[in-house]
Design a protein around this motif. Structure first.
Motif, mmCIF file in Angstrom:
data_model
loop_
_atom_site.group_PDB
_atom_site.id
_atom_site.type_symbol
_atom_site.label_atom_id
_atom_site.label_comp_id
_atom_site.label_asym_id
_atom_site.label_seq_id
_atom_site.Cartn_x
_atom_site.Cartn_y
_atom_site.Cartn_z
ATOM 1 N N GLU A 84 -31.942 13.571 -15.958
ATOM 2 C CA GLU A 84 -32.656 14.815 -15.685
ATOM 3 C C GLU A 84 -32.284 15.427 -14.337
ATOM 4 O O GLU A 84 -32.635 16.573 -14.052
ATOM 5 N N GLY A 85 -31.592 14.669 -13.515
ATOM 6 C CA GLY A 85 -31.169 15.138 -12.207
ATOM 7 C C GLY A 85 -29.775 14.636 -11.888
ATOM 8 O O GLY A 85 -29.355 13.569 -12.360
ATOM 9 N N GLU A 103 -27.916 27.070 -8.150
ATOM 10 C CA GLU A 103 -29.193 27.529 -8.692
ATOM 11 C C GLU A 103 -28.994 28.155 -10.071
ATOM 12 O O GLU A 103 -29.773 27.899 -11.004
ATOM 13 N N GLU A 106 -28.188 25.382 -12.521
ATOM 14 C CA GLU A 106 -29.400 24.599 -12.739
ATOM 15 C C GLU A 106 -30.297 25.265 -13.779
ATOM 16 O O GLU A 106 -30.809 24.617 -14.693
ATOM 17 N N LYS A 107 -30.474 26.572 -13.646
ATOM 18 C CA LYS A 107 -31.329 27.303 -14.581
ATOM 19 C C LYS A 107 -30.713 27.339 -15.973
ATOM 20 O O LYS A 107 -31.401 27.166 -16.983
ATOM 21 N N GLN A 110 -30.656 23.622 -17.359
ATOM 22 C CA GLN A 110 -31.959 22.943 -17.388
ATOM 23 C C GLN A 110 -31.861 21.495 -16.890
ATOM 24 O O GLN A 110 -32.234 20.540 -17.573
ATOM 25 N N LYS A 112 -31.966 19.310 -12.853
ATOM 26 C CA LYS A 112 -32.144 19.408 -11.408
ATOM 27 C C LYS A 112 -30.834 19.029 -10.724
ATOM 28 O O LYS A 112 -30.280 17.958 -10.977
ATOM 29 N N ARG A 114 -28.580 18.791 -6.989
ATOM 30 C CA ARG A 114 -28.472 18.805 -5.536
ATOM 31 C C ARG A 114 -27.023 18.498 -5.176
ATOM 32 O O ARG A 114 -26.311 17.843 -5.943
ATOM 33 N N MET A 210 -34.944 13.384 -5.205
ATOM 34 C CA MET A 210 -34.815 13.893 -6.562
ATOM 35 C C MET A 210 -35.563 13.041 -7.562
ATOM 36 O O MET A 210 -36.146 13.553 -8.519
#
Length: 212
Positions: A84-85, A103, A106-107, A110, A112, A114, A210
């Motif tokens: 999920e990350g 960003e 990421e959107k 879907q 996360k 970094r 995270m």
């Protein structure tokens, strides 16, 4: 949250006489692996593409769009495995442009995301003392080539000392070039260790954030 770590560097980039073309990728992989070892995250591999500012011709790099597409392909793969990350450990300065697109990715995907480029921000001039010292710890620096490494006519990419237009455009490039010209380069494993420790610590902190 299940968090994965991938490495991002460059694979065909000139690093003077004493370092291999995939120096940045090897450094990023080491940091990513050590970060995974210190956290609950899993190392998921290394991307093959990389981006560089158009003025800096140090080797084979790809458009930022290609780097983003490879990242998206990797995200699809790891999401299918339940992640999920994703932390991207970056070892190549030019790739920092990717941060400006995370960003949006990421959107769209879907997940996360970094990115940690600590090593790029603290290691100093390209192929300079910092990278040489890190490379010595990793076993990739050819110490017999240090004198040759500092020849700006043969290896203008070291500290960008021979890249006049880049030095004129970017203050940081001029600072790095002056450091190499005035101080030369050397191998100091204590410097290399401190740089790696700082980068791993920062990446581990981001990973834990995270996952929390």
């Amino acid at each position: 949250m299940k968090v994965g770590i991938i490495a991002l560097g460059s694979h065909k980039e000139r690093h003077g006489a004493a370092l291999p073309p995939d120096t940045d990728a090897k450094i990023a992989e080491h940091i990513a692996l050590e970060t995974a070892r210190k956290t609950d995250a899993e190392f998921l591999g290394t991307l093959k593409s990389s981006y560089e500012l158009p003025e800096i011709n140090t080797g084979d790099h790809q458009p930022i769009e290609e780097v983003i597409e490879e990242l998206k392909d990797k995200i699809q793969e790891v999401k299918a495995e339940g992640f999920e990350g994703l932390l991207i450990v970056n070892g190549h300065g030019g790739n920092q442009e990717l941060e400006n697109h995370l960003e949006e990715v990421e959107k769209e995907m879907q997940i996360k995301l970094r990115m940690d480029s600590t090593i790029c921000q603290i290691e100093g001039p390209h192929a300079g003392t910092g990278e040489l010292s890190i490379g010595s710890i990793l076993g990739i620096t050819d110490e017999s080539q240090i004198e040759e490494h500092q020849n700006p006519e043969k290896h203008p990419e070291v500290g960008f000392a021979g890249f006049e237009k880049v030095r004129e455009k970017y203050d940081w490039a001029e600072d790095h070039a002056q450091e190499v010209i005035n101080e030369g380069v050397r191998i100091d494993e204590s410097i290399g260790k401190d740089l790696l420790d700082s980068a791993i610590s920062n990446a581990a902190e981001k990973t834990r954030e995270m996952g929390s």
